[in-house]
Design a protein around this motif. Structure first.
Motif, short mmCIF file in Angstrom:
data_model
loop_
_atom_site.label_atom_id
_atom_site.label_comp_id
_atom_site.label_asym_id
_atom_site.label_seq_id
_atom_site.Cartn_x
_atom_site.Cartn_y
_atom_site.Cartn_z
N VAL A 80 0.83 -1.21 0.00
CA VAL A 80 0.00 0.00 0.00
C VAL A 80 0.86 1.26 0.00
CG1 VAL A 80 -1.93 -1.14 1.13
CG2 VAL A 80 -0.29 0.10 2.51
N MET A 81 2.18 1.09 0.00
CA MET A 81 3.06 2.26 -0.10
C MET A 81 3.23 2.62 -1.58
SD MET A 81 6.06 1.57 2.64
CE MET A 81 5.91 2.08 4.33
N PRO A 82 3.71 3.82 -1.86
CA PRO A 82 3.84 4.21 -3.27
C PRO A 82 5.04 3.56 -3.96
CG PRO A 82 4.50 6.02 -1.86
CD PRO A 82 4.03 4.93 -0.96
N PHE A 83 5.17 2.24 -3.85
CA PHE A 83 6.18 1.49 -4.59
C PHE A 83 5.47 0.72 -5.70
CE2 PHE A 83 8.32 1.08 -0.28
CZ PHE A 83 9.42 1.85 -0.60
N THR A 121 -8.91 1.13 -7.03
CA THR A 121 -7.93 0.86 -5.98
C THR A 121 -6.53 0.72 -6.56
OG1 THR A 121 -8.57 -1.44 -6.21
CG2 THR A 121 -9.39 -0.29 -4.29
N ARG A 149 -1.26 6.38 -3.74
CA ARG A 149 -0.86 5.78 -2.47
C ARG A 149 -0.16 6.76 -1.53
NH1 ARG A 149 -1.64 0.07 -2.93
NH2 ARG A 149 -3.09 0.04 -4.63
N THR A 150 0.27 7.90 -2.08
CA THR A 150 0.89 8.87 -1.18
C THR A 150 -0.16 9.56 -0.33
OG1 THR A 150 0.76 10.58 -2.86
CG2 THR A 150 2.80 9.32 -2.77
N TYR A 207 -2.08 3.56 6.31
CA TYR A 207 -2.68 2.27 6.68
C TYR A 207 -1.97 1.71 7.91
CZ TYR A 207 -3.66 -2.79 6.22
OH TYR A 207 -4.01 -4.10 6.45
N VAL A 212 10.00 4.72 6.10
CA VAL A 212 8.68 5.18 5.64
C VAL A 212 8.81 6.57 5.00
CG1 VAL A 212 6.34 5.76 6.35
CG2 VAL A 212 7.48 3.79 7.35
N ALA A 254 10.25 6.17 1.63
CA ALA A 254 9.29 5.56 0.71
C ALA A 254 8.29 6.60 0.21
CB ALA A 254 8.56 4.41 1.40
N PHE A 255 7.86 7.50 1.08
CA PHE A 255 6.86 8.50 0.70
C PHE A 255 7.49 9.80 0.24
CE2 PHE A 255 4.20 5.66 3.23
CZ PHE A 255 3.05 5.61 2.47
#
Lengths: 365, 318
Positions: A188-191, B96, B101-102, B106, B126, B129-130
């Motif tokens: 669910v991460m932007p990968f 979906t 996703r940014t 969750y 994290v 990642a973002f």
């Protein structure tokens, strides 16, 4: 105590993998040790060169015992010692006989027997045959003159270590991610799923490379193992092989729910590879059916490359087959692994309906 | 309780009772999750059956149901971790698979933290990642143990860290799967303060929980039973159609025992007994039969009683 025993059996009955191992492992070991565990090479493959080549062939044909033990695979009256050496370097024969005008000028006319020392057990058998011929022939053991076991084992061991990292360590690393629930967090991460897969596998690829260099250098330094062939061929072979075993590792992780299961499955793929790849028992001495199982393993083909390159300076012509087979294996295993992993990471993004993910989903809730 | 039908699919939309359908451009921008008639089958087993759910900006929507009701499967479908067998799900205005996703935070039940890494290393991962460069400071309780392995700190702090990580990138939508299970009441209250602060700032929150006190803090609720929707709306709306009978008796234990022996679903609340889903006449009759003097009155059912009643109705219907 009765309660414990009963409970244990009930648990075992549910644990299909352990059950498979309990039944499969003894069967596998029986087959391997029955048909494959054989150090004695009964038939030696022989290449003969020089003007008297045909006579040698007739001589062998006329002697029943020699005919049993020797299998003449090539006869080239027009060729000499250089050709004979090439035959051994490319593993076409276990020993080569050079006769007549094929010999070097200073040889005094005594036939020369060349023995491939990288094929340990065949070489030992050849030595016995040559000793029986006494002064009638000169002989030379190539590539591994003292028939040192470590020289043959170290190149194979490099493959084993890469298999170990690629299969066991990688599958554990991935399953741990699934087990702790972080894999779905990654999803669910932007990968992109490709980024997740590559990001996860790259460290193991690099670690395996470092390990490969360490083992190779240590082997050469501590055990004096020679490196006679092309570094490029070796690195290329190792790289392709690594993709194949990483693929197997990822595949194992996609069929395992926890570390224990992953280790179990990985061990079940590792053990037959160790025993049937030719690194311990010579492939030539195995029953044909078992040998063909060995041909299905990447380690078998990498061992051919590593021993061929390091000890015999094998030609590209010889390396083409193992390299080609490894490429196919790498594509199949790695491709399947990426597909399966991608689907387990982001099923909503794949178009095919989910079937095998079902169990995971039910367990998740 | 009948199944929620398609006609009321979007009617309970955002906090107001405007009855919007959720399909106009204006409301769409505020609807963060819009799941319509979603089903999920695993082979023969139907885990989720015709669920509809929507979450708007600034709302806290609670998803309730017993263990195995299908809450997590529904969340997983909304997050794209599971493909729906049928139905439509839109997240942040798109499918979906394509959802940004940014803009999504969750916190899974299992927290999804790397327990062998330190708190700082988890946060750093994290943030990387973002693509968050301006990392908000750790709360004091976490800052004190920032260099320790996550595995070595208590579950309460681990949950706090999981929240911190999920909020790091200022998401517009927050999905929380039983965010407070196994957490002491004080830490739970603190986590709910965080959830309210996020909702106040316009973040849409979808949360599953087993705790009724937590459910009552939600803007709206959706109750599932065996994969099916059984009730939805605000707490007041859901409990409105259900009643309970309160029994005041001097000998409260005898009253309780008599009602239990009569086969009524009696619960003890302090020194009064409560019977939900039964008429006051039946309760009086049971008390008279046992000759227990008591005064009875009909009151609105609590959320917990309503949950039991809708669950029972769903079981009888199914």
């Amino acid at each position: 105590m009765r309660a414990m025993v009963l409970k244990e059996f009930r648990e075992l009955r549910r644990d299909k993998r352990t059950l498979a191992m309990l039944i499969g492992l003894p069967l596998m070991l029986l087959i391997i040790f029955g048909f494959a565990a054989n150090f004695t090479v009964d038939t030696l493959e022989v290449a003969v060169a020089g003007s008297d080549a045909d006579q040698v062939e007739q001589l062998v044909a006329s002697n029943p015992q020699a005919e049993d033990e020797l299998d003449i695979v090539a006869t080239e009256p027009g060729e000499g010692e250089a050709w004979a050496r090439d035959q051994l370097a490319d593993d076409h024969a276990d020993l080569a006989v050079v006769t007549g005008d094929g010999l070097a000028d200073d040889s005094g006319g005594t036939p020369l027997v060349l023995i491939d020392g990288s094929n340990l057990f065949a070489a030992q058998a050849a030595n016995v045959v040559v000793a029986g011929l006494g002064d009638q022939v000169d002989h030379e053991v190539l590539y591994n003159p003292d028939l040192t076991t470590s020289w043959v084992m170290v190149p194979a061991l490099i493959g084993l270590i890469l298999t170990f990292i690629g299969t066991l360590i990688t599958s554990i690393g991935l399953v741990r991610e699934r087990e702790s629930g972080t894999l779905e967090q990654l999803a669910v991460m932007p990968f992109s799923s490709t980024a997740v897969i590559l990001g996860k596998i790259t460290p193991y690829f690099l670690l395996a490379c470092v390990d490969m260099v360490i083992v190779t250098v240590l082997g050469m330094w501590v055990f004096d193992v020679p490196f006679n062939g092309s570094v490029v061929a070796f690195v290329l072979g190792a790289g392709i092989f690594l993709f194949a075993v990483l693929g197997i590792g990822v595949l194992i992780s996609t069929v395992s729910q926890n570390t224990g299961q992953a280790v179990q499955v990985a061990m079940m793929t590792l053990l037959p590879q160790v025993l049937l790849s030719g690194m311990i028992f010579p492939l030539d001495a195995m029953a044909a059916g078992v040998r063909w199982i060995g041909y299905l393993f990447p380690l078998t083909w990498f061992t051919k490359i590593s021993q061929g390159v390091m000890l015999r300076d094998a030609s590209w012509e010889y390396l083409a087959l193992p390299l080609g087979i490894l490429v196919v294996m790498a594509c199949v295993f790695f491709g399947l692994a990426v597909l399966r992993l991608r689907r387990s990471i982001s099923p909503a993004r794949s178009h095919t309906p989910q079937v095998e993910g079902a169990a995971d989903g039910v367990e998740a809730r | 309780m009948s199944r929620t039908t398609e006609t009321d699919g979007g009617a309970t939309g955002t906090t107001g009772s405007t009855g919007h359908t959720g399909s106009s451009g204006d409301s769409r921008s505020k609807t963060l999750i819009d799941a319509r008639d979603v089903s999920k089958k695993f082979g023969e087993f139907t885990a989720v059956d015709g669920m509809s759910l929507d979450v708007g900006a600034g709302e806290i929507v609670g998803l309730l149901g017993a263990n195995g009701a299908g809450k997590t499967t529904l969340l997983r479908m909304i997050l794209g971790l599971e493909a729906a067998t049928s139905g439509a799900i839109s997240v942040l205005g798109t499918s979906t698979a394509r959802a940004d996703r940014t803009a999504l935070g969750y916190v899974p039940q299992g927290l999804g933290l790397y327990t062998s890494l330190t708190l700082d290393q988890n946060v750093e991962f994290v943030a990387d990642a973002f693509g968050v460069t301006d990392i908000p400071p750790l709360p004091a309780a976490l800052a004190a143990v920032r260099t320790r392995q996550v595995a070595s700190i208590g579950l309460g702090r681990q949950r706090q860290l999981a929240f911190h990580c999920a909020l790091l990138h200022a998401p517009r939508l927050l999905v929380l799967d039983e965010p407070t299970s196994g957490v002491d009441p004080l830490a739970r209250a603190r986590l709910w303060d965080t959830i309210h602060a996020q909702a106040d700032a316009g973040v849409g929150v979808l949360v599953t929980t087993h705790y009724m006190q937590e459910a009552e803090q939600c803007t709206r609720l959706a109750i599932m039973s065996h994969g099916r929707p059984v009730a939805r709306g605000t707490t007041a709306e859901i409990t409105a159609s259900h009643e309970a009978v309160v029994v005041h008796a001097d000998d409260w234990s005898r009253a309780f025992a008599a009602l239990g022996e009569a086969g009524l679903p009696v619960m003890l609340a302090g020194r009064t007994s409560r019977v939900a889903g039964t008429t006051i006449e039946d309760v009086d009759a049971a008390l008279d039969a046992a000759a227990v003097p008591a005064r009875t009155e009909t009151v609105p059912a609590t959320l917990e009683e309503t949950m039991v009643l809708v669950e029972r109705a769903a079981r009888q219907a199914g």
